[in-house]
Design an enzyme around this catalytic site. Sequence first.
Site, short mmCIF file in Angstrom:
data_model
loop_
_atom_site.label_atom_id
_atom_site.label_comp_id
_atom_site.label_asym_id
_atom_site.label_seq_id
_atom_site.Cartn_x
_atom_site.Cartn_y
_atom_site.Cartn_z
CE1 TYR A 214 8.61 6.72 -1.16
CE2 TYR A 214 10.03 5.23 0.01
CZ TYR A 214 8.86 5.48 -0.74
OH TYR A 214 7.73 4.70 -0.33
CE LYS B 57 1.30 2.09 -13.94
NZ LYS B 57 0.23 1.08 -14.04
CG ASP C 220 -0.42 -2.18 -12.57
OD1 ASP C 220 0.68 -2.09 -12.90
OD2 ASP C 220 -1.33 -1.63 -13.43
CG ASP D 75 8.41 1.59 1.55
OD1 ASP D 75 8.45 0.67 2.64
OD2 ASP D 75 8.16 2.66 1.63
CG ASP E 8 5.94 -2.96 4.65
OD1 ASP E 8 6.94 -3.47 4.73
OD2 ASP E 8 5.29 -2.17 5.35
#
Length: 353
Positions: free
Chosen positions: A141, A188, A220, A244, A248
């Site tokens: 980000y 990852k 994943d 993030d 959620d």
Amino acid sequence: MKAKITVLPGDGIGVEVTTQAIAILQAVASKYGHEFSFEEALIGGIAIDKTGTALPPETITTAEASDAILLGAVGGYKWDNPSAPVRPEQGLLAIRKHFGLFANLRPVKAYPALASYAPLRAELLEGVDMLFVRELTGGIYFGARQEQGDNDYAYDTEYYSVPEVERVAHIAFRAAQGRRKKVASVDKANVLASMRLWRKTVTRVHDDYPDVALEHVLVDSCAMHLLTRPASFDVLVASNMFGDILSDEASVLAGSLGMLPSASLGSSRMGLYEPVHGSAPDIAGQGKANPTGAILSAAMMLRYSLDLEAEAKAVETAVEKALANGARTGDTAPRGTKALSTTEYAAEIMNNL
Ligand code: NAD
């Protein structure tokens, strides 16, 4: 102990829920013999209306002189214009940046009383009590980017340095020491170089915390495990983007957005505490808001900024008891049953303190 708390109610239901969080903190202060003082300041839409900026310098000055910040929410229909040069959420980003708050903590607990509001079967929700620690100021980000412009490509860059990963890992391990002593580090590492650095660094920081168990989970797999074995997680630590998305995903297990608290921490004791929800303009001013997220954020403040663990637990237990006794606001009341107002519901929590 004495503590100074800056209160930034912000907009919409932010005002209603922070009022109740303050009431609980005052009750804690009188029960345990502490002295908390509260000073209100402006942020968000109301700050734009009154001063032309979403984070006036006076707010920073007030916050700098305090031990912690309690925030409601910012935004609302009036200011919902993504291309406006001054926007309420700029206040939030600016205050996090000013205080160097690089870790975002989001607990997700599934209360048996609210199991029917969550999308998973009740038996999968049993014992769900996890804490996300999301890196907040680095990663993709904030990495180098190329907008499309005249090109037929665009890119963003996932960049992490060792110190950035170390400091958020320390927060995760320390948080785990006060809980079930397990950390799942999400990455990852099988594909991304930045995530191999993440894994190597978290593994090294783990050497300082031999009492905490560490597992590495690929992002994943983690997305699946959060639905198939959510109760197995204690603390999860993740990069900005993975945290993030996954926090959620997990948040729906709590049954309502109104239940969720958060903390943003940096390298000092100062922290910013706010419910996860927004300003909910559709119900603002009607006494319908669920103040639990704000009240549990106040509990996190007691734990992380004021070092008052017993008091934090007392607030969390009071919430659990009120729910078990049937106290509900509109968002969590079964159809046909009476919902309490924000104030009545908070009073039920207070009665259980
Ligand atoms: P929202 O979280 O405000 O509301 C989403 C839905 O959940 C609404 O139906 C609302 O009534 C309900 N809800 C939220 N909190 C509740 C509570 N405590 N009790 C009962 N019901 C609750 O999200 P939104 O509608 O997407 O955004 C509204 C405004 O809030 C926008 O201006 C947005 O930019 C802003 N926002 C601010 C923050 C923040 O301050 N951190 C976060 C998200 C959104």
